[in-house]
Design a protein around this motif. Structure first.
Motif, short mmCIF file in Angstrom:
data_model
loop_
_atom_site.label_atom_id
_atom_site.label_comp_id
_atom_site.label_asym_id
_atom_site.label_seq_id
_atom_site.Cartn_x
_atom_site.Cartn_y
_atom_site.Cartn_z
N ALA A 17 5.42 0.72 -25.29
CA ALA A 17 4.52 -0.36 -25.68
C ALA A 17 5.11 -1.19 -26.81
CB ALA A 17 3.18 0.23 -26.10
N ASP A 18 5.88 -0.58 -27.69
CA ASP A 18 6.52 -1.33 -28.77
C ASP A 18 7.50 -2.36 -28.22
OD1 ASP A 18 5.11 0.07 -30.68
OD2 ASP A 18 6.75 1.46 -31.14
N ASP A 19 8.23 -1.99 -27.18
CA ASP A 19 9.16 -2.95 -26.56
C ASP A 19 8.40 -4.12 -25.96
OD1 ASP A 19 11.46 -1.31 -27.08
OD2 ASP A 19 10.90 -0.07 -25.36
N LEU A 20 7.29 -3.83 -25.29
CA LEU A 20 6.46 -4.90 -24.74
C LEU A 20 5.96 -5.81 -25.85
CD1 LEU A 20 4.75 -6.29 -22.55
CD2 LEU A 20 3.02 -4.52 -22.95
N GLN A 21 5.45 -5.22 -26.92
CA GLN A 21 4.96 -6.04 -28.03
C GLN A 21 6.07 -6.89 -28.65
OE1 GLN A 21 2.66 -3.19 -30.55
NE2 GLN A 21 0.97 -4.59 -30.08
N HIS A 22 7.27 -6.34 -28.72
CA HIS A 22 8.39 -7.10 -29.24
C HIS A 22 8.61 -8.34 -28.39
CE1 HIS A 22 12.95 -7.06 -30.47
NE2 HIS A 22 12.31 -8.12 -30.92
N ALA A 23 8.60 -8.19 -27.07
CA ALA A 23 8.80 -9.33 -26.17
C ALA A 23 7.69 -10.36 -26.35
CB ALA A 23 8.86 -8.84 -24.72
N GLY A 145 6.66 1.46 -16.17
CA GLY A 145 6.93 0.39 -15.22
C GLY A 145 6.08 -0.83 -15.48
N PHE A 146 4.80 -0.63 -15.79
CA PHE A 146 3.94 -1.78 -16.08
C PHE A 146 4.35 -2.45 -17.39
CE2 PHE A 146 1.23 -0.10 -12.75
CZ PHE A 146 0.72 -1.27 -12.18
N ALA A 147 4.80 -1.68 -18.37
CA ALA A 147 5.32 -2.28 -19.60
C ALA A 147 6.55 -3.13 -19.29
CB ALA A 147 5.66 -1.21 -20.62
N ALA A 148 7.44 -2.60 -18.46
CA ALA A 148 8.64 -3.34 -18.08
C ALA A 148 8.29 -4.60 -17.31
CB ALA A 148 9.57 -2.44 -17.26
N MET A 149 7.34 -4.50 -16.39
CA MET A 149 6.92 -5.69 -15.65
C MET A 149 6.33 -6.74 -16.58
SD MET A 149 5.37 -4.23 -12.04
CE MET A 149 4.47 -2.79 -12.62
N GLY A 150 5.53 -6.29 -17.55
CA GLY A 150 4.99 -7.23 -18.53
C GLY A 150 6.08 -7.90 -19.34
N MET A 151 7.13 -7.14 -19.66
CA MET A 151 8.25 -7.71 -20.41
C MET A 151 8.98 -8.76 -19.59
SD MET A 151 9.68 -4.23 -22.19
CE MET A 151 11.20 -4.95 -22.83
N LEU A 175 16.63 -6.06 -25.10
CA LEU A 175 15.40 -6.12 -24.31
C LEU A 175 15.70 -6.44 -22.86
CD1 LEU A 175 12.71 -8.02 -26.45
CD2 LEU A 175 12.80 -5.60 -25.90
N CYS A 176 16.58 -7.40 -22.65
CA CYS A 176 16.93 -7.79 -21.28
C CYS A 176 17.59 -6.64 -20.55
CB CYS A 176 17.85 -9.01 -21.30
SG CYS A 176 17.16 -10.46 -22.11
N GLY A 177 18.46 -5.91 -21.24
CA GLY A 177 19.13 -4.78 -20.63
C GLY A 177 18.16 -3.68 -20.24
N GLN A 178 17.14 -3.46 -21.06
CA GLN A 178 16.15 -2.43 -20.74
C GLN A 178 15.44 -2.73 -19.42
OE1 GLN A 178 14.16 -2.61 -24.74
NE2 GLN A 178 13.91 -0.43 -24.35
N LEU A 197 19.37 -11.46 -16.27
CA LEU A 197 17.94 -11.38 -15.99
C LEU A 197 17.43 -12.69 -15.37
CD1 LEU A 197 15.31 -9.80 -16.07
CD2 LEU A 197 14.99 -10.59 -18.43
N LEU A 198 17.91 -13.82 -15.87
CA LEU A 198 17.53 -15.09 -15.27
C LEU A 198 18.02 -15.17 -13.82
CD1 LEU A 198 18.15 -17.57 -18.23
CD2 LEU A 198 15.96 -16.68 -17.39
N TRP A 199 19.24 -14.72 -13.58
CA TRP A 199 19.77 -14.70 -12.22
C TRP A 199 18.94 -13.76 -11.33
CZ3 TRP A 199 21.62 -10.30 -9.77
CH2 TRP A 199 22.21 -10.50 -8.50
N ALA A 200 18.60 -12.59 -11.85
CA ALA A 200 17.87 -11.60 -11.06
C ALA A 200 16.49 -12.09 -10.65
CB ALA A 200 17.74 -10.29 -11.84
N THR A 201 15.93 -13.02 -11.43
CA THR A 201 14.60 -13.56 -11.14
C THR A 201 14.68 -14.97 -10.56
OG1 THR A 201 14.40 -14.28 -13.45
CG2 THR A 201 13.45 -12.14 -12.88
N GLY A 202 15.84 -15.31 -10.01
CA GLY A 202 15.99 -16.57 -9.31
C GLY A 202 16.01 -17.80 -10.17
N ARG A 203 16.42 -17.65 -11.44
CA ARG A 203 16.34 -18.76 -12.37
C ARG A 203 17.69 -19.26 -12.88
NH1 ARG A 203 11.55 -16.22 -12.71
NH2 ARG A 203 9.72 -17.47 -13.34
N GLY A 204 18.77 -18.75 -12.39
CA GLY A 204 20.04 -19.20 -12.93
C GLY A 204 21.22 -18.75 -12.12
#
Length: 232
Positions: A17-23, A145-151, A175-178, A197-204
């Protein structure tokens, strides 16, 4: 959260949850800075290559975080369907949301909605049992997994809005690596983490790899003892 085993055989902590809050805090810092130097009209611009405006994209992000919290928060989540909130579109082609910000509250109110929904998901991730599973359209997942998806939602949609408003946004490689290690096992591990991460989500673009025109993540819970690359 449980530790995960890297390809080198060392253990590293899972996403929390701390990682999610950081993002979410990184997102809020960027978007509040942008709000201080933009007008209401600027937030009606398209968010990067999306058909949604910058305002709508933040609403969509907040709604994602809210929906993940709601899905994961049930004592006995439905494993084949989403919680049956009424989902509505405010315009044809706009995001289909449960939650919306009051337009009269301006960007201050919009970003309060985002902060609140992020806090809800972080609180649920902290408190649910480790064996909790809940439905997502890409498959059942756990709290990590839901924390990661939220990130991922937070990082890439903040990128979209920042691009639409003409402000920089460069989240830390860690964060991106996680989230790449947790959700995108097919992503290359020898490239810079944010562009990947941008490439993996179709953004770059990513040198040596075809641009993605369709993508998904894999949020299935980690199997005990399974190896996961955590290159950052």
């Amino acid at each position: 959260m449980t530790a995960m085993t890297t390809t080198s055989g060392l253990t590293a902590p899972g996403i929390t949850a701390d990682d999610l809050q950081h993002a979410v805090r990184l997102s809020l810092t960027t978007l509040r800075g942008a709000a201080a130097t933009t007008t209401a009209a600027d937030w009606r611009r398209p968010a990067a290559t999306l058909t949604w405006s910058c305002w709508e994209t933040v609403e969509h992000l907040a709604d994602d975080l809210f929906a993940y919290a709601a899905q994961l928060g049930l004592d006995a989540p439905a494993l084949g369907t989403e919680v049956p909130f009424l989902v509505e579109r405010r315009r044809e082609g706009g995001p289909a949301n449960v939650t919306y910000a009051d337009p009269g509250s301006g960007t201050t109110g919009l970003l309060q909605v985002l902060e609140s929904c992020g806090a809800m998901l972080a609180a649920v991730v902290r408190t649910v049992p480790a064996d909790r599973r809940a439905y997502h359209c890409f498959g059942l997942s756990d709290a990590e997994g839901f924390a990661a998806m939220g990130m991922v939602e937070t990082l890439v949609h903040t990128h979209d809005v920042a691009a639409g408003l003409g402000v920089p946004f460069h989240p830390p490689a860690g964060l991106c690596g996680q989230v790449l290690a947790r959700l995108f096992p097919d992503a290359p591990t020898d490239t810079d983490r944010w562009p990947t991460l941008l490439w993996a989500t179709g953004r770059g673009e990513l040198p040596g790899h075809e641009r993605r025109t369709a993508w998904r993540w894999f949020a299935a819970p980690r199997e005990p003892g399974a190896a996961h690359d955590t290159t950052v």
